[in-house]
Design a protein around this motif. Structure first.
Motif, PDB file in Angstrom:
ATOM      1  N   THR A 130       0.687  -1.150  -0.025  1.00 19.28           N
ATOM      2  CA  THR A 130      -0.079  -0.004  -0.036  1.00 19.28           C
ATOM      3  C   THR A 130       1.042   1.111  -0.034  1.00 19.28           C
ATOM      4  N   VAL A 131       0.600   2.350  -0.731  1.00 15.96           N
ATOM      5  CA  VAL A 131       1.122   3.497  -0.833  1.00 15.96           C
ATOM      6  C   VAL A 131       0.394   4.612  -0.515  1.00 15.96           C
ATOM      7  N   ILE A 132       0.513   5.545   0.572  1.00 14.49           N
ATOM      8  CA  ILE A 132      -0.372   6.546   1.082  1.00 14.49           C
ATOM      9  C   ILE A 132       0.598   7.796   0.533  1.00 14.49           C
ATOM     10  N   VAL A 133      -0.394   8.559  -0.369  1.00 12.95           N
ATOM     11  CA  VAL A 133       0.339   9.877  -0.675  1.00 12.95           C
ATOM     12  C   VAL A 133      -0.190  10.976   0.389  1.00 12.95           C
ATOM     13  N   GLY A 134       0.863  11.402   1.108  1.00  8.20           N
ATOM     14  CA  GLY A 134       0.885  12.455   2.150  1.00  8.20           C
ATOM     15  C   GLY A 134       1.018  11.838   3.638  1.00  8.20           C
ATOM     16  N   GLY A 135       1.903  12.464   4.544  1.00  8.37           N
ATOM     17  CA  GLY A 135       2.231  12.081   5.705  1.00  8.37           C
ATOM     18  C   GLY A 135       1.239  12.925   6.744  1.00  8.37           C
ATOM     19  N   SER A 136      -0.036  13.458   6.230  1.00  5.42           N
ATOM     20  CA  SER A 136      -0.948  14.086   7.243  1.00  5.42           C
ATOM     21  C   SER A 136      -1.298  13.318   8.248  1.00  5.42           C
ATOM     22  N   ILE A 137      -2.378  13.916   9.135  1.00  7.09           N
ATOM     23  CA  ILE A 137      -2.939  13.008  10.243  1.00  7.09           C
ATOM     24  C   ILE A 137      -3.903  12.034   9.301  1.00  7.09           C
ATOM     25  N   ALA A 138      -4.528  12.207   8.466  1.00  3.24           N
ATOM     26  CA  ALA A 138      -5.214  11.383   7.616  1.00  3.24           C
ATOM     27  C   ALA A 138      -4.528  10.128   7.113  1.00  3.24           C
ATOM     28  N   GLY A 139      -3.278  10.713   6.374  1.00  2.81           N
ATOM     29  CA  GLY A 139      -2.335   9.658   6.026  1.00  2.81           C
ATOM     30  C   GLY A 139      -1.807   8.619   6.836  1.00  2.81           C
ATOM     31  N   LEU A 140      -1.538   9.267   8.095  1.00  2.00           N
ATOM     32  CA  LEU A 140      -0.882   8.391   9.008  1.00  2.00           C
ATOM     33  C   LEU A 140      -1.936   7.513   9.768  1.00  2.00           C
ATOM     34  N   LEU A 141      -2.977   7.841   9.761  1.00  2.00           N
ATOM     35  CA  LEU A 141      -4.166   6.977  10.061  1.00  2.00           C
ATOM     36  C   LEU A 141      -4.594   5.855   9.008  1.00  2.00           C
ATOM     37  N   ALA A 142      -4.380   6.242   7.992  1.00  2.00           N
ATOM     38  CA  ALA A 142      -4.742   5.298   6.888  1.00  2.00           C
ATOM     39  C   ALA A 142      -3.600   4.233   6.643  1.00  2.00           C
ATOM     40  N   ALA A 143      -2.328   4.676   7.130  1.00  2.00           N
ATOM     41  CA  ALA A 143      -1.427   3.982   6.975  1.00  2.00           C
ATOM     42  C   ALA A 143      -1.432   2.698   8.050  1.00  2.00           C
ATOM     43  N   ALA A 144      -1.871   3.342   9.534  1.00  2.00           N
ATOM     44  CA  ALA A 144      -2.084   2.383  10.653  1.00  2.00           C
ATOM     45  C   ALA A 144      -3.298   1.191  10.071  1.00  2.00           C
ATOM     46  N   ALA A 145      -4.320   1.795   9.351  1.00  2.00           N
ATOM     47  CA  ALA A 145      -5.363   1.019   9.119  1.00  2.00           C
ATOM     48  C   ALA A 145      -5.170   0.076   8.052  1.00  2.00           C
ATOM     49  N   ALA A 146      -4.134   0.419   7.168  1.00  2.97           N
ATOM     50  CA  ALA A 146      -3.889  -0.623   6.053  1.00  2.97           C
ATOM     51  C   ALA A 146      -2.761  -1.444   6.273  1.00  2.97           C
ATOM     52  N   SER A 147      -1.766  -1.201   7.635  1.00  2.70           N
ATOM     53  CA  SER A 147      -0.811  -2.071   8.068  1.00  2.70           C
ATOM     54  C   SER A 147      -1.030  -3.523   8.206  1.00  2.70           C
ATOM     55  N   PRO A 148      -2.377  -3.922   8.893  1.00  8.42           N
ATOM     56  CA  PRO A 148      -2.518  -5.415   9.047  1.00  8.42           C
ATOM     57  C   PRO A 148      -2.744  -6.108   7.566  1.00  8.42           C
ATOM     58  N   ALA A 149      -3.190  -5.381   6.733  1.00 10.34           N
ATOM     59  CA  ALA A 149      -3.697  -6.102   5.620  1.00 10.34           C
ATOM     60  C   ALA A 149      -2.375  -6.010   4.406  1.00 10.34           C
TER      61      ALA A 149
END
Length: 455
Positions: free
Chosen positions: A7-26
């Motif tokens: 998974t690639v997240i575009v942007g290290g904002s709060i939304a991006g950080l939380l999306a990274a946490a959400a995508a991490s298990p999958a």
């Protein structure tokens, strides 16, 4: 899990950080691509121009962040964040008078944006499969027939491959252009331009600046007074003094002008408290057009493997303090959807994720439209203003909330938990209809004195 689950997240904002946490298990690997140098501490980041303004993490945001990052609220407090009872501890003056204060479970984490982002970033980057890559994303990379996004392109660097790309690049997202370049229609947009201005300065208050039991005071702008102000707690024992404006009233840019501005808010209490404060930082102004929603979920054709989240989907008037909390809700919805799949390349997955955001987005956008559309000259594109009956109900609800604890909490819980159904409960509706029928008005209009809690 199949191979190459990235998974690639575009942007290290709060939304991006939380999306990274959400995508991490999958995912086997999650890469956050961020163009800014990420600071090592709670420092302002260039890519967040509104970062010095007032921020609050609502109860629903805390609940959802805890789902993704257990213990994060305690970590925010340990870093200096202040936890207050929003409905009980904050005195709020509106066009209807002082909104009734009552003890509640709707706690708010008050802290400056750089501190909140830093605490979340530290926590997310402890996840073993999450990394940050500095780079400027210039577009989406697609497969040969352009049916699927398979990565992102970077300026001056190699493409970054991915099975799922999540755009968290914020209000200025270029994703509509990126998918147009792949041969798809850009999403439609809804916009409400109410021309918001903010000026904020961190301060230290004397101990007796606010009445006992009151943690902060806000006097919101409203259609009859386009100037407002607030003095609210932030972190490490400090407060923020803010000037709040609507409809192109220019926000002040120095301390004397800021004080004169907040003196003109509907309640003089804000100015009185602000004048006791000792500034401990810079006065910073910020302007934005208003609220905008991109209708990603309504695309008739969309590439597989691409999702937008956070302000890339909807950005809105920051007066309501809902942006970080909405991003947390979306991230949990993302995590829950991914938990049910074994392959990030599953057909229809991206569209399903995007669609799952819709109900919450419509709730929050509806709250903003219901308030900001009342300003004379507000510009609505693709949005129907509330009906006369809905506006009358909202007005009566606001007035009744000055006197009735049950109604006051219902109104505030809608904003704190994104649950509009609370206002259609039979007991609430009956009280409002009786208020309208009897032709009653608020008795808490005295702007000079903060009343005690309502019973």
């Amino acid at each position: 899990m199949g191979t190459s689950q990235t998974t690639v997240i575009v942007g290290g904002s709060i939304a991006g950080l939380l999306a990274a946490a959400a995508a991490s298990p999958a995912s086997e690997a999650v890469t956050i691509v961020e163009r800014d140098d990420l600071p090592a501490g709670p420092e302002h980041r260039r890519g967040v121009p509104q970062g010095t303004q007032v921020h609050a993490l609502l109860a629903v945001g805390q609940q959802n962040m805890e789902r993704l990052l257990p213990g994060i609220v305690a970590e925010l407090q340990e870093a200096g964040g202040t936890l207050v009872d929003g409905p009980g501890d904050l005195a709020v003056y509106t066009a209807s008078g002082w909104t009734g204060r009552a003890p509640s479970d709707a706690k708010v984490v008050c802290a400056r944006r750089p501190l909140i982002e830093w605490v979340i970033r530290k926590r997310v980057l402890t996840l073993p499969n999450v990394t940050v890559l500095k780079g400027n994303v210039t577009g989406l990379v697609a497969n040969e027939d352009r049916t699927r996004v398979v990565g992102v392109s970077l300026r001056g660097a190699d493409d970054v491959p991915a099975d799922l790309v999540i755009d968290a690049s914020g209000r200025s997202s270029k994703a509509p252009t990126w998918i147009s370049d792949l041969g798809y229609d850009a999403p439609g947009e809804q916009e409400l331009r109410s021309y918001v201005g903010y000026t904020t300065v961190p301060v230290r208050l004397p101990e007796d600046a606010l009445p006992t039991g009151v943690a902060g005071v806000l006097s919101h702008p409203h259609p009859r007074n386009l100037r407002g102000g607030s003095v609210v707690p932030c972190d490490n024992g400090l407060h923020l003094v803010s000037a709040l404006s609507m409809m192109n009233v220019d926000p002040p840019r120095d301390m004397p002008s800021l004080l004169e501005f907040v003196d003109r808010a509907a309640s003089p209490v804000v100015g009185q408290v602000a004048r006791t404060a000792e500034p401990v930082g810079d006065v910073v102004a910020y302007r934005m057009p208003g609220s905008r929603r991109r209708l990603w979920e309504r695309l008739e054709r969309r590439p597989e493997g691409f999702v937008a989240i956070g302000d890339a989907v909807m950005s809105f008037n920051p007066l309501y303090g809902q942006g970080m909390s909405l991003a947390a809700v979306e991230a949990v919805l993302l995590a829950d959807t991914l938990a049910d799949v074994s392959d990030l390349r599953e057909p229809g997955l991206a569209g399903r994720i995007q669609g799952n955001f819709t109900a919450t987005i419509e709730t929050v956008f509806g709250i903003v439209v219901g308030t900001d559309s009342a300003y004379e000259g507000a510009e609505l594109d693709g949005i129907e203003p509330p009906s006369a009956d809905a506006a009358a109900f909202k007005k009566a609800l606001s007035e009744l909330a000055t006197e009735d604890a049950e109604v006051s909490l219902a109104v505030k819980y809608v904003g704190h938990y994104f649950k509009p159904e609370l206002l259609t409960a039979p007991a609430i509706r009956e009280k409002v209809e009786r208020w309208i029928t009897e032709g009653r008005t608020s008795s808490k209009l005295d702007p000079t004195t903060i009343p005690g809690p309502v019973g």
